[in-house]
Design a protein around this motif. Structure first.
Motif, PDB file in Angstrom:
ATOM      1  N   VAL A   1      -7.197  11.843  -5.022  1.00  0.00           N
ATOM      2  CA  VAL A   1      -7.558  11.077  -3.820  1.00  0.00           C
ATOM      3  C   VAL A   1      -7.385   9.586  -4.099  1.00  0.00           C
ATOM      4  O   VAL A   1      -6.792   8.849  -3.298  1.00  0.00           O
ATOM      5  CB  VAL A   1      -8.997  11.396  -3.376  1.00  0.00           C
ATOM      6  CG1 VAL A   1      -9.449  10.422  -2.280  1.00  0.00           C
ATOM      7  CG2 VAL A   1      -9.104  12.836  -2.884  1.00  0.00           C
ATOM      8  N   TRP A   2      -7.892   9.134  -5.247  1.00  0.00           N
ATOM      9  CA  TRP A   2      -7.713   7.723  -5.621  1.00  0.00           C
ATOM     10  C   TRP A   2      -6.228   7.392  -5.724  1.00  0.00           C
ATOM     11  O   TRP A   2      -5.780   6.349  -5.242  1.00  0.00           O
ATOM     12  CB  TRP A   2      -8.406   7.439  -6.959  1.00  0.00           C
ATOM     13  CG  TRP A   2      -8.267   6.011  -7.402  1.00  0.00           C
ATOM     14  CD1 TRP A   2      -9.109   4.977  -7.111  1.00  0.00           C
ATOM     15  CD2 TRP A   2      -7.201   5.449  -8.177  1.00  0.00           C
ATOM     16  NE1 TRP A   2      -8.634   3.811  -7.662  1.00  0.00           N
ATOM     17  CE2 TRP A   2      -7.462   4.067  -8.322  1.00  0.00           C
ATOM     18  CE3 TRP A   2      -6.051   5.974  -8.751  1.00  0.00           C
ATOM     19  CZ2 TRP A   2      -6.623   3.209  -9.027  1.00  0.00           C
ATOM     20  CZ3 TRP A   2      -5.203   5.124  -9.453  1.00  0.00           C
ATOM     21  CH2 TRP A   2      -5.490   3.771  -9.586  1.00  0.00           C
ATOM     22  N   PHE A   3      -5.461   8.277  -6.346  1.00  0.00           N
ATOM     23  CA  PHE A   3      -4.035   8.017  -6.510  1.00  0.00           C
ATOM     24  C   PHE A   3      -3.325   7.975  -5.153  1.00  0.00           C
ATOM     25  O   PHE A   3      -2.366   7.227  -4.982  1.00  0.00           O
ATOM     26  CB  PHE A   3      -3.390   9.086  -7.397  1.00  0.00           C
ATOM     27  CG  PHE A   3      -1.933   8.830  -7.669  1.00  0.00           C
ATOM     28  CD1 PHE A   3      -1.539   7.803  -8.506  1.00  0.00           C
ATOM     29  CD2 PHE A   3      -0.955   9.610  -7.060  1.00  0.00           C
ATOM     30  CE1 PHE A   3      -0.195   7.550  -8.748  1.00  0.00           C
ATOM     31  CE2 PHE A   3       0.399   9.369  -7.293  1.00  0.00           C
ATOM     32  CZ  PHE A   3       0.778   8.332  -8.143  1.00  0.00           C
ATOM     33  N   GLY A   4      -3.809   8.757  -4.192  1.00  0.00           N
ATOM     34  CA  GLY A   4      -3.224   8.705  -2.854  1.00  0.00           C
ATOM     35  C   GLY A   4      -3.350   7.327  -2.238  1.00  0.00           C
ATOM     36  O   GLY A   4      -2.391   6.807  -1.647  1.00  0.00           O
ATOM     37  N   ILE A   5      -4.526   6.705  -2.360  1.00  0.00           N
ATOM     38  CA  ILE A   5      -4.716   5.348  -1.830  1.00  0.00           C
ATOM     39  C   ILE A   5      -3.875   4.350  -2.623  1.00  0.00           C
ATOM     40  O   ILE A   5      -3.263   3.435  -2.052  1.00  0.00           O
ATOM     41  CB  ILE A   5      -6.209   4.958  -1.871  1.00  0.00           C
ATOM     42  CG1 ILE A   5      -7.049   5.981  -1.103  1.00  0.00           C
ATOM     43  CG2 ILE A   5      -6.401   3.561  -1.298  1.00  0.00           C
ATOM     44  CD1 ILE A   5      -6.652   6.161   0.335  1.00  0.00           C
ATOM     45  N   PHE A   6      -3.829   4.501  -3.930  1.00  0.00           N
ATOM     46  CA  PHE A   6      -2.985   3.662  -4.789  1.00  0.00           C
ATOM     47  C   PHE A   6      -1.526   3.747  -4.337  1.00  0.00           C
ATOM     48  O   PHE A   6      -0.840   2.722  -4.206  1.00  0.00           O
ATOM     49  CB  PHE A   6      -3.132   4.153  -6.231  1.00  0.00           C
ATOM     50  CG  PHE A   6      -2.334   3.385  -7.260  1.00  0.00           C
ATOM     51  CD1 PHE A   6      -2.840   2.229  -7.833  1.00  0.00           C
ATOM     52  CD2 PHE A   6      -1.080   3.829  -7.663  1.00  0.00           C
ATOM     53  CE1 PHE A   6      -2.112   1.524  -8.791  1.00  0.00           C
ATOM     54  CE2 PHE A   6      -0.342   3.132  -8.611  1.00  0.00           C
ATOM     55  CZ  PHE A   6      -0.855   1.977  -9.179  1.00  0.00           C
ATOM     56  N   LEU A   7      -1.062   4.967  -4.064  1.00  0.00           N
ATOM     57  CA  LEU A   7       0.321   5.178  -3.635  1.00  0.00           C
ATOM     58  C   LEU A   7       0.584   4.564  -2.264  1.00  0.00           C
ATOM     59  O   LEU A   7       1.632   3.949  -2.029  1.00  0.00           O
ATOM     60  CB  LEU A   7       0.614   6.683  -3.615  1.00  0.00           C
ATOM     61  CG  LEU A   7       2.031   7.138  -3.281  1.00  0.00           C
ATOM     62  CD1 LEU A   7       3.035   6.553  -4.260  1.00  0.00           C
ATOM     63  CD2 LEU A   7       2.119   8.658  -3.295  1.00  0.00           C
ATOM     64  N   VAL A   8      -0.383   4.710  -1.354  1.00  0.00           N
ATOM     65  CA  VAL A   8      -0.225   4.149  -0.007  1.00  0.00           C
ATOM     66  C   VAL A   8      -0.118   2.628  -0.061  1.00  0.00           C
ATOM     67  O   VAL A   8       0.708   2.020   0.643  1.00  0.00           O
ATOM     68  CB  VAL A   8      -1.401   4.585   0.900  1.00  0.00           C
ATOM     69  CG1 VAL A   8      -1.437   3.756   2.184  1.00  0.00           C
ATOM     70  CG2 VAL A   8      -1.272   6.067   1.248  1.00  0.00           C
ATOM     71  N   ILE A   9      -0.919   1.985  -0.916  1.00  0.00           N
ATOM     72  CA  ILE A   9      -0.849   0.519  -1.034  1.00  0.00           C
ATOM     73  C   ILE A   9       0.509   0.101  -1.595  1.00  0.00           C
ATOM     74  O   ILE A   9       1.104  -0.898  -1.155  1.00  0.00           O
ATOM     75  CB  ILE A   9      -1.997  -0.003  -1.923  1.00  0.00           C
ATOM     76  CG1 ILE A   9      -3.350   0.282  -1.252  1.00  0.00           C
ATOM     77  CG2 ILE A   9      -1.853  -1.503  -2.180  1.00  0.00           C
ATOM     78  CD1 ILE A   9      -4.544   0.012  -2.142  1.00  0.00           C
ATOM     79  N   LEU A  10       1.022   0.852  -2.558  1.00  0.00           N
ATOM     80  CA  LEU A  10       2.360   0.566  -3.087  1.00  0.00           C
ATOM     81  C   LEU A  10       3.420   0.679  -1.995  1.00  0.00           C
ATOM     82  O   LEU A  10       4.336  -0.157  -1.898  1.00  0.00           O
ATOM     83  CB  LEU A  10       2.696   1.541  -4.221  1.00  0.00           C
ATOM     84  CG  LEU A  10       2.129   1.219  -5.600  1.00  0.00           C
ATOM     85  CD1 LEU A  10       2.380   2.380  -6.542  1.00  0.00           C
ATOM     86  CD2 LEU A  10       2.750  -0.059  -6.153  1.00  0.00           C
ATOM     87  N   ILE A  11       3.304   1.702  -1.176  1.00  0.00           N
ATOM     88  CA  ILE A  11       4.273   1.887  -0.089  1.00  0.00           C
ATOM     89  C   ILE A  11       4.120   0.786   0.950  1.00  0.00           C
ATOM     90  O   ILE A  11       5.107   0.338   1.549  1.00  0.00           O
ATOM     91  CB  ILE A  11       4.122   3.291   0.521  1.00  0.00           C
ATOM     92  CG1 ILE A  11       4.555   4.350  -0.509  1.00  0.00           C
ATOM     93  CG2 ILE A  11       4.931   3.431   1.799  1.00  0.00           C
ATOM     94  CD1 ILE A  11       4.287   5.767  -0.104  1.00  0.00           C
TER      95      ILE A  11
END
Length: 433
Positions: free
Chosen positions: A363-373
Motif C-alpha cells: 500500500v505504501w509502495f502504491g502511493i510512492f509509485l503514484v507520486i513518481l508517476i
C-alpha cells in the motif's frame, strides 16, 4: 539463468519496439504475452490467454472504475469550475501569491472530483489562465502552479490510477484511497508554500493583492462550491468509515453528481449522453490494458522471470532505500515516454515481487509509485500535463517544462518525506483495519 536473461531481453525489445512503432499499449501487451508463452514455455498458449482475458475482465474491484470516471465526467460538464474560481478567490486573494493559489486549491478540489490528472489540469487551466493573464500574474508561475497541481488528480482520491494499481497489486482500493489523503494535503501545502515564497521574491513583478473581503462575503462566495465538495467528502467518508465499499460509494457519487448537475441546470440530454460515452471510452481503454497486462503477467510468471529477478536483486544485498532509489529512477525514465497506467501494468509483474522480497508494504509502495508517476506527468518529452498546458496556454513545451521544474522537485521532496515518515501513508489505513 541464461534462458531467463534471454527471455527478459526479448521482452524488453518487443515491448519498446512495438510501442515505438505506434501500436496501442493494450495490443502490445497482448502480443508480447502471447509471444513469450509461445517461444519460452510449453504451456498451452491459446487456452491460457483466453481464460486470463476472461478472468481479469470481470473482477468486482473493477466495477468502481467506470462509476468514478462517470461521476467525474458529470461534474466536469457542470458549472463547477466557474463556481470554484468565485468561491476560492475571495479566500486566497490576500495571501502572498494571490490568485495563483486558486490553481493549487482548485486542482485539489477538481482532483477529488475527476480522479484524472489531465482533466484536472485542463479544466482549471481553461478557467484560470485568461483571468490570471488579465490581472498581470507572471506567466511562469501561472503555468508552473497548473502543471504541478494538475498532477494531484492522481494522488487525491478517488484516483483512477490507484484503482488500477489496487487491482494489479491485489491491494485494498479503500486503503490506497485513504493512504493518499495526507500526502495529497501535504503536497498542496508544499505547492502553496513555494508559490507564496516565490511571489515574495519576485516582488514588483506581482500584481497588487486583492482588497480585503468581509468574512460574510467569503462564506457567500464559498456557498456555491459546498455541494460538490460535500459530495466528495461523503463519498470518501463512507469508504473511510466502512459504511460502503468503493463500488457502492462510487454508485452513490454518480447519483449525487447527477442531482447536483440537474439542480445547477447543467444536466441536459446531450451532456448526459456525452458524459456516458466519454466514461465508456475511458473505462474500456483502461480495462483492456488491465486485461492484456494480466496476459503478459501470466506469461512472465511461466517464464519464472519475477522470481529470478527478485532472487538476483536479493542477492545484491541492496537495502530497501537503495532499491527504492533504483526503482524511482527507472519509473522516472519510463515516465518520459509512457503514461501512468501503462507504467504500472508494464512493470508490476517484475517490480512487485522485488518490493515484497525487500519487505516494503505494498500500500505504501502504491502511493510512492503514484507520486513518481505524478512527477513523470510533467517531464518532457512525453509528460502528458505539458501537452495539456500547451493546448491551454499556447506556449512551447520547453517553456512549460521549465516552469514546471520546481514543482517536479517538490514532488521528489514529498517522496523523501513519506519514505522517512511512512505513517503519513499507512497511519489512516491502519486505523481502518
Amino acid at each position: 539463468m541464461e534462458s531467463t536473461f534471454l527471455a527478459a531481453s526479448v521482452l524488453i525489445v518487443l515491448i519498446f519496439g512495438l510501442l515505438a512503432s505506434g501500436i496501442w499499449v493494450s495490443v502490445t501487451l497482448l502480443v508480447v504475452g502471447m509471444a513469450m508463452m509461445q517461444f519460452f514455455t510449453s504451456a498451452p498458449m491459446g487456452s491460457l490467454i483466453a481464460s486470463t482475458l476472461w478472468d481479469s475482465s470481470w473482477g468486482w474491484a473493477l466495477t468502481s472504475l467506470p462509476l468514478f470516471i462517470w461521476m467525474g465526467e458529470i461534474l466536469f460538464r457542470s458549472n463547477l469550475s466557474a463556481d470554484m474560481f468565485r468561491g476560492l478567490s475571495s479566500w486566497v486573494g490576500r495571501l502572498p501569491g494571490g490568485l495563483l493559489h486558486v490553481n493549487v486549491l482548485g486542482c485539489g478540489v477538481m482532483a477529488a472530483i475527476t480522479g484524472s490528472s489531465a482533466v484536472t489540469c485542463a479544466t482549471i487551466g481553461r478557467m484560470s489562465v485568461p483571468e490570471l493573464d488579465r490581472r498581470g500574474y507572471p506567466k511562469a508561475l501561472t503555468i508552473g502552479t497548473l502543471a504541478g497541481s494538475g498532477t494531484l488528480g492522481l494522488l487525491i482520491p478517488p484516483s483512477i490510477i490507484m484503482i488500477v494499481y489496487g487491482v494489479t497489486a491485489e491491494q485494498s482500493i479503500a486503503h490506497l484511497f485513504i493512504g493518499g489523503i495526507l500526502p495529497g494535503l501535504l503536497l498542496i501545502g508544499l505547492f502553496m508554500a513555494y508559490t507564496g515564497v516565490s511571489s515574495i521574491l519576485r516582488g514588483d513583478s506581482m500584481p497588487a493583492r486583492d482588497a480585503v473581503t468581509r468574512f460574510r462575503d467569503k462564506l457567500i462566495a464559498l456557498r456555491s462550491l459546498l455541494p460538490a465538495v460535500g459530495l466528495i467528502v461523503f463519498v470518501i467518508g463512507s469508504i473511510y468509515g466502512g459504511f460502503a465499499t468503493p463500488t457502492e460509494a462510487a454508485a452513490v457519487g454518480v447519483l449525487g453528481a447527477l442531482l447536483l448537475s440537474a439542480l445547477g441546470r447543467a444536466l441536459t440530454w446531450a451532456s448526459f449522453i456525452e458524459g456516458v460515452m466519454s466514461a465508456v471510452r475511458t473505462s474500456c481503454m483502461i480495462s483492456f490494458i488491465i486485461a492484456t497486462a494480466a496476459c503478459l503477467s501470466i506469461a512472465v510468471a511461466f517464464v519464472d522471470l519475477p522470481r529470478e529477478l527478485a532472487q538476483w536483486v536479493n542477492g545484491l544485498g541492496l537495502s530497501p532505500y537503495v532499491l527504492l532509489t533504483v526503482l524511482a529512477a527507472l519509473i522516472l525514465v519510463m515516465g518520459c515516454f509512457l503514461e501512468g497506467i501503462s507504467i504500472i501494468v508494464l512493470t508490476s509483474s517484475v517490480m512487485l515481487p522485488m518490493v515484497e522480497t525487500a519487505g516494503i508494504n505494498l500500500v505504501w509502495f502504491g502511493i510512492f509509485l503514484v507520486i513518481l508517476i505524478e512527477a513523470a506527468q510533467i517531464t518532457p518529452p512525453v509528460g502528458f500535463n505539458l501537452f495539456v498546458l500547451q493546448g491551454v496556454t499556447g506556449e512551447n513545451i520547453l517553456t512549460i517544462a521549465k516552469a514546471a521544474f520546481p514543482f517536479f522537485l517538490l514532488l521528489l521532496v514529498l517522496l523523501v518525506i513519506i519514505t522517512i515518515f511512512p505513517d503519513l501513508v499507512l497511519g489512516l489505513p491502519r486505523l481502518m483495519s
